[in-house]
Every structure is written in structure tokens, then in C-alpha cells.
Write a protein that holds these residues in place. Sequence first.
Motif, mmCIF file in Angstrom:
data_model
loop_
_atom_site.group_PDB
_atom_site.id
_atom_site.type_symbol
_atom_site.label_atom_id
_atom_site.label_comp_id
_atom_site.label_asym_id
_atom_site.label_seq_id
_atom_site.Cartn_x
_atom_site.Cartn_y
_atom_site.Cartn_z
ATOM 1 N N ARG A 1 10.208 59.025 39.443
ATOM 2 C CA ARG A 1 10.625 60.324 39.171
ATOM 3 C C ARG A 1 9.844 60.884 37.935
ATOM 4 N NH1 ARG A 1 15.821 58.394 40.152
ATOM 5 N NH2 ARG A 1 16.576 58.952 42.094
ATOM 6 N N GLY A 2 9.059 61.956 38.140
ATOM 7 C CA GLY A 2 8.387 62.492 37.012
ATOM 8 C C GLY A 2 6.926 62.299 37.051
ATOM 9 N N PHE A 3 6.329 61.679 38.030
ATOM 10 C CA PHE A 3 4.998 61.343 38.028
ATOM 11 C C PHE A 3 4.091 62.492 39.107
ATOM 12 C CE2 PHE A 3 5.823 56.728 36.911
ATOM 13 C CZ PHE A 3 5.387 57.108 35.285
ATOM 14 N N ALA A 4 5.235 63.350 39.823
ATOM 15 C CA ALA A 4 4.662 64.189 40.723
ATOM 16 C C ALA A 4 3.630 63.493 41.607
ATOM 17 C CB ALA A 4 3.881 65.388 40.017
ATOM 18 N N ILE A 5 2.499 64.079 41.826
ATOM 19 C CA ILE A 5 1.441 63.725 42.908
ATOM 20 C C ILE A 5 1.055 62.154 42.534
ATOM 21 C CG2 ILE A 5 0.626 65.918 43.560
ATOM 22 C CD1 ILE A 5 -1.763 65.396 41.920
ATOM 23 N N TRP A 6 1.001 61.430 41.286
ATOM 24 C CA TRP A 6 0.546 60.252 40.931
ATOM 25 C C TRP A 6 1.489 59.377 41.132
ATOM 26 C CZ3 TRP A 6 -3.979 61.559 40.577
ATOM 27 C CH2 TRP A 6 -4.711 62.527 40.028
ATOM 28 N N ARG A 7 2.516 59.572 41.862
ATOM 29 C CA ARG A 7 3.828 58.660 41.915
ATOM 30 C C ARG A 7 3.354 57.433 42.606
ATOM 31 N NH1 ARG A 7 8.203 58.073 45.895
ATOM 32 N NH2 ARG A 7 10.243 57.422 44.510
ATOM 33 N N GLN A 8 2.417 57.493 43.815
ATOM 34 C CA GLN A 8 1.950 56.092 44.405
ATOM 35 C C GLN A 8 1.124 55.297 43.321
ATOM 36 O OE1 GLN A 8 -0.763 56.485 47.686
ATOM 37 N NE2 GLN A 8 -1.703 58.660 46.770
ATOM 38 N N TRP A 9 0.608 55.889 42.480
ATOM 39 C CA TRP A 9 -0.341 55.081 41.394
ATOM 40 C C TRP A 9 0.384 54.639 40.218
ATOM 41 C CZ3 TRP A 9 -4.829 53.887 43.518
ATOM 42 C CH2 TRP A 9 -5.311 54.637 44.610
ATOM 43 N N LEU A 10 1.343 55.289 39.887
ATOM 44 C CA LEU A 10 2.017 54.815 38.435
ATOM 45 C C LEU A 10 3.365 54.193 38.728
ATOM 46 C CD1 LEU A 10 1.125 58.140 36.583
ATOM 47 C CD2 LEU A 10 -0.085 55.952 36.477
ATOM 48 N N ARG A 11 3.912 54.295 39.869
ATOM 49 C CA ARG A 11 5.325 53.788 40.021
ATOM 50 C C ARG A 11 5.029 52.377 40.395
ATOM 51 N NH1 ARG A 11 9.411 54.412 45.233
ATOM 52 N NH2 ARG A 11 11.606 53.872 44.289
ATOM 53 N N ALA A 12 6.071 51.437 39.807
ATOM 54 C CA ALA A 12 5.664 49.867 40.275
ATOM 55 C C ALA A 12 5.960 49.858 41.885
ATOM 56 C CB ALA A 12 6.855 49.144 39.660
ATOM 57 N N VAL A 13 5.204 48.920 42.283
ATOM 58 C CA VAL A 13 4.910 48.759 43.821
ATOM 59 C C VAL A 13 6.391 48.050 44.184
ATOM 60 C CG1 VAL A 13 2.704 48.420 43.962
ATOM 61 C CG2 VAL A 13 4.038 46.255 43.617
ATOM 62 N N THR A 14 6.639 48.106 45.345
ATOM 63 C CA THR A 14 7.918 47.508 45.786
ATOM 64 C C THR A 14 8.278 46.188 45.495
ATOM 65 O OG1 THR A 14 8.021 49.158 47.713
ATOM 66 C CG2 THR A 14 9.506 47.237 47.872
ATOM 67 N N HIS A 15 7.422 45.428 45.796
ATOM 68 C CA HIS A 15 7.718 43.933 45.466
ATOM 69 C C HIS A 15 8.184 43.521 44.146
ATOM 70 C CE1 HIS A 15 6.346 39.843 44.417
ATOM 71 N NE2 HIS A 15 6.978 39.577 45.584
ATOM 72 N N ALA A 16 7.151 44.344 43.141
ATOM 73 C CA ALA A 16 7.754 44.480 41.519
ATOM 74 C C ALA A 16 9.060 44.972 41.109
ATOM 75 C CB ALA A 16 6.629 45.105 40.718
ATOM 76 N N ARG A 17 9.364 45.861 41.987
ATOM 77 C CA ARG A 17 10.555 46.560 41.782
ATOM 78 C C ARG A 17 11.693 45.560 42.266
ATOM 79 N NH1 ARG A 17 8.448 50.818 44.409
ATOM 80 N NH2 ARG A 17 9.962 50.994 46.065
ATOM 81 N N ASP A 18 11.654 44.930 43.042
ATOM 82 C CA ASP A 18 12.589 43.943 43.706
ATOM 83 C C ASP A 18 12.564 42.695 42.588
ATOM 84 O OD1 ASP A 18 12.915 45.453 45.968
ATOM 85 O OD2 ASP A 18 11.621 44.259 47.145
ATOM 86 N N LEU A 19 11.662 42.295 42.227
ATOM 87 C CA LEU A 19 11.486 41.222 41.225
ATOM 88 C C LEU A 19 12.365 41.855 40.123
ATOM 89 C CD1 LEU A 19 7.887 39.566 41.365
ATOM 90 C CD2 LEU A 19 10.000 38.857 42.441
ATOM 91 N N TYR A 20 11.917 43.070 39.435
ATOM 92 C CA TYR A 20 12.662 43.495 38.475
ATOM 93 C C TYR A 20 14.267 43.536 38.531
ATOM 94 C CZ TYR A 20 14.648 46.572 34.866
ATOM 95 O OH TYR A 20 15.260 47.198 33.780
ATOM 96 N N ALA A 21 14.557 43.879 39.780
ATOM 97 C CA ALA A 21 16.168 43.980 39.846
ATOM 98 C C ALA A 21 16.607 42.485 39.910
ATOM 99 C CB ALA A 21 16.389 44.562 41.247
ATOM 100 N N GLN A 22 15.901 41.336 40.246
ATOM 101 C CA GLN A 22 16.389 40.105 40.371
ATOM 102 C C GLN A 22 16.399 39.653 38.867
ATOM 103 O OE1 GLN A 22 13.582 37.619 42.595
ATOM 104 N NE2 GLN A 22 13.891 39.061 44.194
ATOM 105 N N MET A 23 15.311 40.086 38.054
ATOM 106 C CA MET A 23 15.269 39.458 36.566
ATOM 107 C C MET A 23 16.509 40.349 35.981
ATOM 108 S SD MET A 23 12.209 39.906 33.885
ATOM 109 C CE MET A 23 12.371 41.780 33.559
#
Length: 253
Positions: free
Chosen positions: A51-73
Motif C-alpha cells: 500500500r502506498g506504492f501506487a504503480i510501483w507496487r510490483q517492484w517495491l512490495r516484497a514478493v509472495t515467497h518473502a512475505r510468507d517467510l516473514y510471516a513464519q519468522m
Amino acid sequence: MKILFPLPSRDFDPTESSVPWRALIDAGHEVVFATPDGQPAAADRRIVSGRGFAIWRQWLRAVTHARDLYAQMADSDAFQHPLSFDQLDPEAFDAVVLTGGHAPSMKPYLESEQVQALVAKYMLDNKPVGALCHGVLVVARARDPKTGRSVLHGRRTTALTNAQERMAWAMTGLWLGSYYRTYAQTVQDEVTQALAAAADFETGPFLLRREGPERRDYGFTLRDRNYLSARYFTDSYKFADEFVALLAEYAGG
């Protein structure tokens, strides 16, 4: 081996922390977290949600795998029960990983005298030290008590480059202001000032693709003896595997 992960209270990069964490856990190492106040940390919510990255979301948001790892951590017992910086005992750990992040809340971690003193001791004692992105600032600010110089003086390193930092700021500055400028001086410029020669800072190649578990060798890292550095979240998977390999060398030695 027991690996220390110092973190700020909030706003660290979820990819640069969780990807090395998972690799270290999978390799059989113990990870111990530490925060300024001994309370659980929280990653930069904007990078997790996009949220807040507008059109750059796909470049600046963490990829799905990293988000899943962060939730585990974040759900792990070690993460939920960190030490405080005041409790850090350099003799209690075998290595340290200095994660990155850019939001202003990173400053208590980047400027911690306790963390810098531990890092200085590890660099001088030849214990493994890994740093990504803004985490390299901690190493640059760590001083050799005998010379007063940075422990990076005479070493080669990389870190968040001027091109990367300025590009992220330019992409978001219109509505996020200085969100991508933690300090007025860029990371590359401050780190370079700590080196014996400007040529000891290496920027690595310009990369366009996103990182992910399917291309773990993608990115750029730089090793100098016991010290491994990387630039940005795109280097996280490569950094994680190479730091595990570095630890294996030290364990075998």
C-alpha cells in the motif's frame, strides 16, 4: 552455530531479514533476535502490503515467497522473545547478520553503540559478519578501538548504491516524500568515506528482474574474508545461501 539478528523496533525490510533467517534455520543454525527495547520488532508494513506504492507496487512490495517467510519468522518463538540491545554479550554468538531497511525508524538500530561495538569485535576477531543494504552502515560506523577507523577501512564492500537509493526516492518522492532517504547522505557515500579507497566500494551490475526462490543465485554479493555484503532486497537469496556457506567454512575450520 548461534547467529545474532539485531533489528530496529519497526520498519526493517521483510525480505532482507526473513530470507537469510529461513536459510539459516534450514541449515540447522539458531537465530537470536535483538531489538532496542527487547520487544518484538515489526517489518515495514508498506513493503509487506504494497500500500502506498501506487504503480510501483510490483517492484517495491516484497514478493509472495518473502512475505510468507516473514510471516513464519514473525510467528517464531525467537522473534517473539528478543533480547534488548543492552543485553547483548558478544561472547554469546558465533556470527551476526545486519538486515536492511530504509524508513526513519531504522535509526535506533543503525546508530546503536552496543550493536556497533559487537560488530567491531566480530570483524576484528574474524567472526562471520553479514550485512545488507542499510545494514552496511552499522559496519561502516563500527570503529577499531586501536586506530579509531571504521572496521571497513582496508576492506571491500557493497551496500545500497546511489543509483538504487535515488531511483526508489524518485519513484515515490512525489507522495511519500523522503521515505526512501533515511539520511540526507546516501548509504554509498557514507560507506565509501569509511573505506581506504573509493574503489573498495563495488556497485555490481544493474538488475531488472525481481528476486525469488526460483533464482537463488540472482543478485550481487561481495565477500572480503569473514565479511559478506549485499546491496538490496534483490540480492537476498544469493546473500542467504552464501552466508550459510561462509558459516560452514568457519564451522569446518
